[in-house]
Write a protein that holds these residues in place. Structure first.
Motif, short mmCIF file in Angstrom:
data_model
loop_
_atom_site.label_atom_id
_atom_site.label_comp_id
_atom_site.label_asym_id
_atom_site.label_seq_id
_atom_site.Cartn_x
_atom_site.Cartn_y
_atom_site.Cartn_z
N VAL A 27 2.98 6.45 -5.95
CA VAL A 27 2.94 6.03 -6.91
C VAL A 27 1.16 6.16 -7.28
N SER A 28 0.58 6.33 -9.00
CA SER A 28 -0.32 6.30 -9.35
C SER A 28 -1.26 5.03 -9.96
N ASP A 29 -2.18 5.27 -10.33
CA ASP A 29 -3.48 3.97 -10.62
C ASP A 29 -2.36 4.15 -12.20
N ARG A 66 -4.99 9.46 -8.56
CA ARG A 66 -5.33 8.66 -9.74
C ARG A 66 -5.34 9.88 -10.33
N ARG A 75 0.90 -1.26 -0.08
CA ARG A 75 0.41 0.40 -0.12
C ARG A 75 0.63 1.21 -0.40
N PRO A 76 0.79 2.55 -1.08
CA PRO A 76 1.62 3.52 -0.49
C PRO A 76 0.99 4.74 -0.73
N TYR A 126 -1.16 8.39 -3.52
CA TYR A 126 -1.42 7.76 -4.49
C TYR A 126 -2.67 8.64 -5.18
#
Length: 996
Positions: free
Chosen positions: A838-840, A748, A742-743, A746
């Motif tokens: 992190v990105s989606d 989107r 889990r980042p 995050y």
């Protein structure tokens, strides 16, 4: 240009003359004593023999012919039998007599022409056709006779008035009748010098006579020169004038500054050192010497030429009562002299195009950031290369889309490294796509407007892009008023378009009018684009081989990728590096100069015939109006190797008519002396591009060999026809998709932009921070600081503003629990994000990669779960709600092509997963979800048709076919889709006809 002042010479009585002041008679010359040449006995002997020779040749020859031979032609009309008579000695003598009579008539005409030129005192003597040696002999004899003639002063208008100056201190300059004596032989030059000495002697005698009457004579009287008409391919230039009369061609700037913006006899003004016209008058510096310089009459009147010179002299500073350079011209004496008369710029400090401002600050930053300045400082070249590279990568993606689903080559292009990475970053920093778009729309809009008015395109030698964004088109000759919103520039040969007007242009269906424009370099804030196809001959480029190669490569790369052309052929000969990968459809290499000459000889003949058959006098008339569909694409030849003498002559013959055919030649030379060269340039080791005869001194636009290799490597790696090297490329960043991964942050990006794990920044800087983070998330390999700043501030930014943004971005992202900053720089200085950010899109790529190349390969259940999770992440297009005017850097990215393909691949893989188990509804659901983000992917529609057909519901299949047909519009269905419908629904065409 600052003028030089000096006191007047002393009078004949020995009393000093007061120093000249600006308020009285400002002087701009250094006094030069007139050297009085006394006539010698030899001069009289030469004059006597010249008189005898003229008498014998003009009077004696016809008299002798009349007395000895008589009239050689028949007294009546000859009959047909006359042709059958035997040729006797008498017949042969009569033929020779006719030839002698013709030669005499030609020589007599030459004598009359030379005497007329001597009497008028102005202009070059007219050329008698085919009378080169005869006219030269006549000129020498006439000059020798006038050397000691008692009436020489009366044969030169205005000389009798020289030295008759007024006594009130309002001294006027002397005038040049500007009679050039073109010479090819040493004897002719000697005669011209002798004639000049005689005229100077008479002028000094007249001045001494005026002194005896109490006048104050000046020894530094102004001299004038009249620009001569062209002789063959030779044209007068300020450089040659300075070389002849000042002893140094580099002093052409002094002549230019003395005459800049002064009204010429034809009503125009001198604004460019390279643009002078026959009949113009040039005021010369005081130390100018030469037989074709004469002095102005004291008062108006006399011949038309004298009146023109008299009127022109009144516009000088001695008539204005002040320094000519103080009127707003460039001050050479102050050290800020302009090397070339640039188009007049409108001050607009807030309208700075990206490439210009970035280039200004790039010098200081290039060494610190390690990016090649040659690309950063070439915004149009960088934009062309970057656009072509993006198209190449998109083409590779789409071609690979019809390969096997999963792990195919092309989904993730290889990440550049080393010099190639630096070159790509420099392209991103330096590119000015907006400038290219405006230039293209402006030129096409001009062509469309001229075509609507049934006006031809004017011949344009060059275009200048000003620092304020204005476009100046420099024409070969005045062409009237331009169509709105274009307007006349500083004179009749400049058409100008303001940037604000250019931004209102829209795309028009018009052929590119000037596709041969190519950047050569910059002067101050202005960029010069030379129109290679309009040059009346060859453009030669001298300099060291490595320097020439850098210029040639820059020209070839920009021509091959520019955005203001349609079709074009560029032939390269003598290039060390193969540049074909940049544009295989435009660039072609030939091995030898013989191949080039053979090819161009055939094409020149073909183009001449095509123009004649179409009724056009040049390619420009074929690019406007109803004939523009023919396009008349240019063919530009870049010959980097110096041709041999014979080959150079053949190229000169081919280039003589090239400008109207749309063919241009740029040829390299070691010596700088190339036959047929209309424009001569030289590149120096310091990166300067010099063209003295054109009045240009630019900072050259170069593409050195290391950069050529780096740029070519980028294109080779993106070649869609290139065979894959090694296994399929993995995503640049794989995410831990387990529960433990889990980042901390995050984002989107697929759909509306949202960030989870960070507080929303306060103030107006929030949007800028969000955009910077999006750019970093799309480039997990790292982003150069200069690339980041140029993306956020396309028009340029200062160092302190960029550093302040990076500090705020670091503070906003924070650190990981172990204290590691989430934004840091790698060993190359590029900015990278920590794995906890992190990105989606990262998750989407990782899920698909794991499903098709990881654990999903061996486990059907895992593959189905991973593909389903991936498709759920797709909420719409990338950054769906991004504000207008921001995120313009996305035009340089291929993510807009990658994301729809990735979503389509996921939908296809999940559909296949369900259809294996006959779950058609699940497959249809997956395909419809993918179509929401990739509606143009033909593969998804094909699979949807198959899945719907598998349900056995014909009505549902017919409805889907009708929906697909309506979406296709006037273009109709693709052939493969029609073939599939013929297989699945044979009666689909009847349904279309019924609806129609």
């Amino acid at each position: 240009m600052a003028r030089r002042r000096s006191s007047s010479s002393s009078s004949s009585t020995g009393n000093p003359t007061p120093t000249t002041t600006p308020s009285a008679t400002p002087r701009n010359r250094t006094p030069q004593p007139v050297r009085i040449r006394r006539r010698t006995f030899g001069d009289f002997v030469k004059a006597f023999f010249a008189f005898v020779a003229l008498a014998v040749l003009v009077v004696g020859v016809p008299g002798a012919l009349a007395m000895t031979v008589g009239w050689p032609l028949p007294s009546g009309m000859p009959k047909l039998e006359w042709l059958q008579h035997e040729i006797t000695v008498g017949t042969f003598l009569h033929i020779l007599t006719v030839i002698v009579w013709l030669a005499w008539a030609q020589f007599t005409a030459c004598v009359l022409v030379e005497i007329k030129a001597a009497v008028s005192g102005v202009g070059v003597p007219g050329r008698v056709p085919g009378a080169g040696p005869s006219q030269l002999l006549a000129r020498q004899l006439v000059a020798a006779l006038l050397l000691v003639g008692a009436t020489a002063a009366s044969l030169t208008p205005g000389l009798s008035q020289i030295g008759q100056h007024s006594l009130d201190g309002n001294q006027r300059g002397t005038v040049a009748a500007a009679q050039q004596t073109p010479g090819l032989f040493a004897q002719q030059q000697e005669q011209a010098a002798s004639t000049a000495a005689a005229l100077a002697e008479q002028a000094s005698s007249a001045a001494a006579h005026a002194d005896a009457q109490g006048g104050t004579a000046k020894s530094d009287d102004t001299k004038y020169y009249r620009i001569q008409p062209p002789e063959g391919r030779h044209h007068d230039s300020l450089w040659e004038i300075a070389e002849r009369h000042l002893g140094d061609g580099r002093r052409y700037k002094e002549i230019f500054e003395l005459n800049k913006d002064r009204v010429q006899p034809d009503g125009s003004k001198l604004s460019e050192a390279s643009l002078i016209r026959p009949g113009w008058i040039m005021e010369m510096p005081g130390d100018a010497r030469g037989g074709d310089l004469v002095e102005m009459p004291e008062a108006a009147g006399g011949s038309a030429a004298q009146q023109q010179i008299h009127d022109y002299g009144k516009t000088g500073d001695h008539a204005q009562g002040g320094d000519h350079a103080q009127g707003g011209g460039h001050q050479q004496g102050s050290g800020g002299a302009s090397q070339v008369s640039l188009p007049e710029q409108r001050p607009a400090p807030d309208q700075q195009p990206s490439g210009q401002q970035q280039a200004t600050s790039a010098t200081e930053e290039s060494s610190a950031f390690g990016l090649p300045q040659a690309l950063i400082g070439a915004p149009l070249l960088a934009a062309g290369l970057l656009g072509a590279l993006g198209r190449r990568r998109r083409q590779a993606l789409w071609q690979s889309a019809f390969g096997a689903v999963g792990g195919r080559r092309g989904m993730e292009p290889p990440t550049p490294t080393g010099d190639a990475a630096d070159a790509q970053d420099a392209l991103l920093v330096g590119a000015d796509p907006e400038g290219v778009r405006l230039l293209d729309r402006s030129l096409r809009g001009l062509a469309a407007s001229l075509g609507a008015e049934s006006r031809p395109l004017p011949t344009a030698y060059a275009a200048w892009l000003g620092g304020n964004g204005d476009l100046h088109l420099q024409l070969a000759q005045p062409s009237g008023n331009p169509p709105a919103p274009w307007q006349l520039g500083q004179d009749q040969t400049f058409w100008m378009l303001a940037r604000a007007d250019a931004e209102r242009y829209e795309d028009v269906d018009a052929a590119a009018p000037y596709p041969g424009l190519v950047s050569l370099g910059t002067m101050d804030d202005s960029r010069l684009l030379l129109n290679l196809e309009s040059v009346p001959g060859i453009v030669s480029l001298a300099g060291r081989e490595a320097d020439r190669a850098a210029v040639f490569a820059s020209v070839a790369a920009e021509l091959a990728t520019n955005g203001w052309s349609d079709r074009m052929t560029i032939t390269l000969v003598g290039f060390g590096e193969d540049l074909t990968p940049l544009a295989p459809n435009r660039l072609r290499h030939l091995d030898t100069i013989d191949d080039l000459i053979e090819t161009m000889d055939a094409e020149t003949r073909q183009r001449r015939g095509a123009l004649g058959a179409a009724g056009h006098d040049s390619v420009l008339t074929g690019r406007t109006g109803p004939a523009q569909h023919t396009r008349w694409a240019p063919h530009l030849v870049l010959l980097a190797a110096e041709p041999a003498a014979d080959d150079a002559m053949k190229l000169a013959e081919l280039a003589a008519d090239a400008s109207r055919l749309g063919i241009g030649y740029l040829v390299g030379t070691e010596s700088g002396d190339l036959p047929g060269a209309a424009w001569e340039m030289e590149v120096t080791g310091e990166g300067k591009l010099l063209a003295p005869l054109l009045g240009l001194e630019l900072d050259a636009q170069l593409l050195p060999v290391p950069l050529q290799r780096a740029v070519v490597e980028l294109f080779v790696e993106a070649d869609p026809e290139r065979e894959p090297q090694g296994p399929a490329t993995a995503p640049p960043f794989l995410v831990d998709i387990s529960e433990q991964g889990r980042p901390a942050v995050y984002a989107r990006l697929v759909g509306p932009y949202e960030i989870i794990g960070l507080d929303t920044p306060d103030g107006d800087r929030s949007a800028l921070l969000h955009e910077a983070l999006a750019l970093l998330l799309l480039h997990r390999e790292g982003v150069h600081p200069r690339v980041l700043s140029s993306a956020l501030w396309p028009r340029g930014v200062t160092d302190d503003v960029r550093e302040a943004l990076l500090d705020r971005l670091r503070a906003w992202l924070g650190t990981d629990p172990d204290g590691t900053p989430r934004l840091k720089a790698d060993s190359t200085g590029r900015l990278t994000l920590a794995k906890s950010v992190v990105s989606d899109l990262d998750v989407l790529r990782s899920l698909y990669h794991e499903a098709t190349q990881g654990r999903g390969v061996d486990s059907r259940a895992v593959r189905g779960r991973l593909l389903t999770d991936a498709l759920v992440l797709v909420r719409g297009p990338l950054l769906a709600d991004r504000p207008e005017g921001r995120y313009r850097w996305l035009t340089h990215e291929i993510i807009d092509a990658q994301l729809p393909l990735l979503v389509a691949d996921i939908g296809l893989a999940l559909s296949e997963f369900h259809l294996v188990k006959d779950r058609a509804e699940k497959a249809i659901e997956a395909l419809n979800a993918a179509l929401n983000s990739a509606p143009g992917d033909e593969r998804l529609w094909h699979e949807l048709l198959r899945a719907t057909h598998s349900t056995g519901d014909t009505a549902r299949l017919q409805a889907l076919a009708a929906d697909l047909i309506s979406r296709s519009g006037a273009r109709g269905l693709p052939p493969r889709t029609e073939a599939l419908l013929d297989e699945l629904l044979p009666a689909w065409r009847d349904g279309v006809a019924a609806v129609g």
